[in-house]
Design a protein around this motif. Sequence first.
Motif, PDB file in Angstrom:
ATOM      1  N   HIS A 261       4.785  -2.342  -0.365  1.00  0.00           N
ATOM      2  CA  HIS A 261       5.090  -1.915  -1.549  1.00  0.00           C
ATOM      3  C   HIS A 261       4.315  -1.683  -2.831  1.00  0.00           C
ATOM      4  CE1 HIS A 261       9.038  -2.532   0.282  1.00  0.00           C
ATOM      5  NE2 HIS A 261       8.641  -3.913   0.539  1.00  0.00           N
TER       6      HIS A 261
ATOM      7  N   ASN B 240       9.031   1.302  -5.249  1.00  0.00           N
ATOM      8  CA  ASN B 240       8.375   0.426  -4.550  1.00  0.00           C
ATOM      9  C   ASN B 240       8.138  -0.941  -5.703  1.00  0.00           C
ATOM     10  OD1 ASN B 240       6.332   0.844  -2.308  1.00  0.00           O
ATOM     11  ND2 ASN B 240       7.177   2.874  -3.101  1.00  0.00           N
ATOM     12  N   TRP B 241       8.398  -0.440  -6.834  1.00  0.00           N
ATOM     13  CA  TRP B 241       8.214  -1.726  -7.826  1.00  0.00           C
ATOM     14  C   TRP B 241       9.431  -2.557  -7.684  1.00  0.00           C
ATOM     15  CZ3 TRP B 241       5.693  -4.775 -10.770  1.00  0.00           C
ATOM     16  CH2 TRP B 241       6.194  -5.144 -12.176  1.00  0.00           C
TER      17      TRP B 241
ATOM     18  N   PHE C 248       3.270  -0.176  -5.609  1.00  0.00           N
ATOM     19  CA  PHE C 248       3.741   0.725  -6.510  1.00  0.00           C
ATOM     20  C   PHE C 248       2.732   1.191  -7.297  1.00  0.00           C
ATOM     21  CE2 PHE C 248       3.373  -3.637  -8.317  1.00  0.00           C
ATOM     22  CZ  PHE C 248       2.891  -3.397  -9.601  1.00  0.00           C
ATOM     23  N   TRP C 249       1.556   0.735  -7.195  1.00  0.00           N
ATOM     24  CA  TRP C 249       0.243   1.147  -8.078  1.00  0.00           C
ATOM     25  C   TRP C 249      -0.421   2.109  -7.616  1.00  0.00           C
ATOM     26  CZ3 TRP C 249       1.075  -3.337  -5.470  1.00  0.00           C
ATOM     27  CH2 TRP C 249       0.138  -3.405  -4.204  1.00  0.00           C
TER      28      TRP C 249
ATOM     29  N   ARG D   8       7.249   5.368  -7.163  1.00  0.00           N
ATOM     30  CA  ARG D   8       7.041   4.353  -7.869  1.00  0.00           C
ATOM     31  C   ARG D   8       7.881   3.287  -8.258  1.00  0.00           C
ATOM     32  NH1 ARG D   8       1.798   3.107 -10.873  1.00  0.00           N
ATOM     33  NH2 ARG D   8       2.221   1.453 -12.357  1.00  0.00           N
ATOM     34  N   GLN D   9       8.969   3.742  -8.678  1.00  0.00           N
ATOM     35  CA  GLN D   9      10.085   2.761  -9.355  1.00  0.00           C
ATOM     36  C   GLN D   9      10.650   2.219  -8.148  1.00  0.00           C
ATOM     37  OE1 GLN D   9      11.058   2.031 -12.355  1.00  0.00           O
ATOM     38  NE2 GLN D   9      12.796   0.645 -11.874  1.00  0.00           N
TER      39      GLN D   9
END
Length: 132
Positions: free
Chosen positions: A97, A110-111, A99-100, A107-108
């Motif tokens: 994950h 994965n966050w 996200f960065w 991204r959301q």
Amino acid sequence: MSFSKFIGRSLLSSMFVVGGVNEFRNAEKMTGMVDALKEQLPDAVSGPLGTVDSETLVKLNGATMAAAASTLALGILPRLSAAVLAAQMVPVTVAGHPFWKKDGAERQGNWIHFLKNVSLTGGLLLVSATKK
């Protein structure tokens, strides 16, 4: 063992049993994440890991996860089982994950999964630190 502890450990373990079996069965689909993670590791760590193919590492991780989750749910060495699962969550979360590295909706997503894993790790740490 109290009934409520059994239920709590079983609920916490369910994600890891299913996830571990899924990793083991579908290891070939997850090798890309492991390869990417291997490239980011320092030589002292990646050297020994480099000799083992990524599919084998995924299968080993999945089998360990399913076994530790099962023993946690059953109350067999629950502190050790939770500690093993918590330790596994670090590379799984970083590789699975990132996200960065993402943008927008990806991204959301994965966050959210990253935070879910952090929360699960917190629960595992609580179990590993709790005496009977």
